[in-house]
Scaffold this motif. Sequence first.
Motif, short mmCIF file in Angstrom:
data_model
loop_
_atom_site.label_atom_id
_atom_site.label_comp_id
_atom_site.label_asym_id
_atom_site.label_seq_id
_atom_site.Cartn_x
_atom_site.Cartn_y
_atom_site.Cartn_z
N THR A 1 18.12 13.66 -34.70
CA THR A 1 18.06 12.47 -33.87
C THR A 1 17.44 12.81 -32.53
OG1 THR A 1 20.09 11.69 -34.89
CG2 THR A 1 19.43 10.63 -32.85
N GLY B 1 21.10 7.97 -26.87
CA GLY B 1 21.94 7.09 -27.66
C GLY B 1 23.07 6.52 -26.82
N SER C 1 24.97 7.03 -32.33
CA SER C 1 23.56 7.40 -32.49
C SER C 1 22.88 6.35 -33.37
CB SER C 1 23.45 8.78 -33.14
OG SER C 1 23.92 8.74 -34.46
N SER C 2 21.57 6.24 -33.21
CA SER C 2 20.85 5.24 -34.00
C SER C 2 20.88 5.59 -35.48
CB SER C 2 19.42 5.09 -33.50
OG SER C 2 18.72 6.31 -33.66
N ASP D 1 21.98 3.05 -38.29
CA ASP D 1 21.09 2.76 -39.42
C ASP D 1 21.79 3.00 -40.76
OD1 ASP D 1 19.11 2.13 -37.60
OD2 ASP D 1 18.10 4.07 -37.77
#
Length: 100
Positions: free
Chosen positions: A36, A40, A44-45, A49
Amino acid sequence: MIVKPLMPALLVLAMFSVPAMATPFCTDDRGGVSITFGVGGPRSSSEFDQNQLDLMQLRRMGVDATSVERWNGCLRAFVRNPGGGETMEYYDPNTFRQVF
């Protein structure tokens, strides 16, 4: 005083007289590497996701989930009830089968 020696015995008796809540446990054995980059927020993205992908998969399977997150090796989903409200349900992250 007589009460102090009895306290450990009473505590043990109380522990075994109250039924334990069952906690689901799943084994998420999918290996892999996650990298990553960036800044963030609280999550976290990549985690966000993954949760969205899991949510879409459960919905495709007919589960009316409002949110999904990884918890204790399982997918913890909040699912709408037909009469209103939500129920927390657990699913295996590999098979997407409900864990009881």
